[in-house]
Scaffold this motif. Structure first.
Motif: not given
Ligand code: SF4
Ligand code: SF4
Length: 477
Positions: A43, A45, A47-49, A51-52, A310
């Motif tokens: 979880n 930033r 991981y979010n990048w 994912t995108l 992360d």
């Protein structure tokens, strides 16, 4: 801090790390059995990048086989029939030299890229990591829960609940593996052929269907069970890291200068003065999909997935310490407590990488659809025609690399003369060779040498597709 004091501190920390260093693969137990990894769901930033990035990546992967340029697939890798299409351009075995140069350029690119950016490719662009971490692992979290629930499920005896859970996961994993296998097949034989087979049914394409099931089973095996072992024991790129990385390469690294010696948080959420910032919470280890502890330094298992960054940033935020105890950094900068910034090395390598990419693109884009070779017919001398002109016999060999017939015409470009093609229509059939003899007739006064250089243009409509220099034989006086 004086230089001497600094080097002493680094030495102390290195000795500390040496004591805790391991010399075995994290996924193999002392008894030689597999240590199955249950990474905690990451979880943060990065991981979010990721994912995108993977959404874009997967959208491209599943869309490309449907895209056509001039009725051709944008990409095709038909190794069976030796037909290759890159960016809509068909490559033939005759284009082998472009392949060879392209491959060499690509290898140099990969080496330079790794020297500078480490295993960024593994974490952000490798299909194995994308499918494993961003497709199958996410589905696994959704079906079986986070790491501790997965461990519990594994330890459960085989009862109806566990059988149902396992069967569901297997069915979903196999279905997705089958879809992936179909798309890989589309990259080999083209989406039109795949859709035609789907339309015709299984019985009409039994052999292909069985092969598809075989490939789907391989994908299923990899993503259901083999997993990180692909990166650790199979992938040649992973094995090369030891020779490609140097102390300036940017890697996912633990800042041992700042983090050591490790200490535990006190009751009032502070760290003792003589301790580093690492509170030995193991959050970074729990999220690692290859089961390693990044605090032991760069390891062959690390695929630079950034999950530990992360996890550690989350802890640092909670204990009010600066983020980046684990971060993208070079070994050298960690040792000297510096942060990465654009330097001449980075700029220089990036420039060379851009040049190499540009070279590859130019190689692809400047390739001709039609190849023409013209040779004077062997054993033939010139002929003096009754109208006073001199005639030479040539042979033209044309290769049409497209899937449509191409009419061509010939023109003499550097002097007046006439070209007479023996075949009525000079049309090169799609994906074929074509050859025909033709005469070049030039007025006698223009031929003053025994061998006169002539320039022949090969045209498709008004577009010149090839210029060929050859010689024209004459009496030489
Ligand atoms: S050490 Fe960190 S970056 Fe490397 S594989 Fe493990 S979690 Fe990913
Ligand atoms: S997550 Fe950070 S603080 Fe916790 S053990 Fe790993 S490096 Fe140390």
């Amino acid at each position: 801090m004086k230089e001497k004091e600094f080097s002493e501190i680094v030495q102390e920390k290195r000795e500390y790390l040496d004591e805790t260093f391991r010399d075995s693969v994290a996924t193999i137990s002392k008894q030689g059995t597999r240590n199955y990894i249950f990474p905690k769901k990451p979880n943060g930033r990065f991981y979010n990048w990721r994912t995108l990035t993977s959404i874009i990546y997967l959208a491209v992967f599943f869309t490309l086989p449907f895209i056509k340029v001039n009725e051709e697939p944008l990409f095709l890798f038909n190794v069976i029939q030796r037909k290759f299409i890159f960016f809509g351009q068909i490559f033939w075995p005759q284009d082998f030299f472009i392949f060879a140069i392209g491959l060499l350029t690509f290898i140099v690119f990969v080496i330079l890229f790794t020297v500078v950016f480490g295993r960024v490719f593994c974490g952000w662009a490798c299909p194995q990591t994308i499918f494993m971490e961003m497709v199958f692992r996410k589905i696994e979290y959704w079906l079986d829960g986070d790491a501790h629930q997965q461990k519990k499920l594994k330890e459960l005896p085989w009862n109806a609940y566990k059988i149902r859970k396992r069967a569901t996961k297997m069915a979903v994993f196999y279905f997705i593996s089958f879809i992936i296998a179909n798309f890989f097949l589309a990259y080999i034989i083209g989406m039109d052929s795949v859709l035609a087979m789907v339309h015709e049914g299984i019985s009409a394409n039994l052999a292909t269907f069985i092969s598809l099931l075989g490939f789907a089973s391989v994908f299923f095996f990899v993503y259901y069970w083999f997993r990180e072992q692909v990166c650790i024991v199979v992938c040649p790129y992973g094995r090369l890291q030891g020779v490609l990385l140097d102390k300036k390469s940017i890697i996912v690294a633990y800042d041992y200068v700042r983090g050591e010696p490790r200490g535990k948080l006190t009751k009032d959420y502070t760290i003792a003065e003589d301790k580093g910032d690492c509170i030995d919470c193991h959050a970074c280890v729990r999220v690692c999909p290859t089961g390693i502890d990044i605090r032991n330094g760069t390891q062959l298992e690390c695929v630079n997935c950034t999950a530990c960054i992360d996890a550690c940033d989350d802890i640092m935020e909670k204990i009010n310490k600066p983020l980046g105890l684990i971060r993208y950094e070079s070994e050298e900068n960690i040792a000297h407590s510096k942060k990465s910034k654009i330097n001449w090395r980075l700029a220089g390598y990036s420039f060379v990488l851009t040049l190499l990419l540009g070279f590859l693109v130019v190689l692809l884009l400047t390739r001709d659809d039609v190849d023409a070779r013209i040779l004077r017919t062997a054993g033939q001398m010139y002929q003096s025609l009754p109208d006073g002109r001199i005639s030479n016999l040539y042979n033209i060999k044309l290769i049409n690399k497209t899937r449509k017939d191409i009419p061509v015409s010939l023109k003499l470009e550097n002097m007046d003369g006439e070209i007479t093609v023996v075949t009525k229509n000079l049309v090169v059939p799609a994906e074929s060779y074509f050859q025909t003899p033709f005469f070049v007739k030039i007025a006698r006064p223009l031929i003053t040498k025994r061998k006169t250089p002539i320039v022949l243009g090969v045209f498709q409509g008004n577009k010149k597709i090839e210029t060929i220099n050859t010689t024209f034989l004459g009496p030489g006086y």
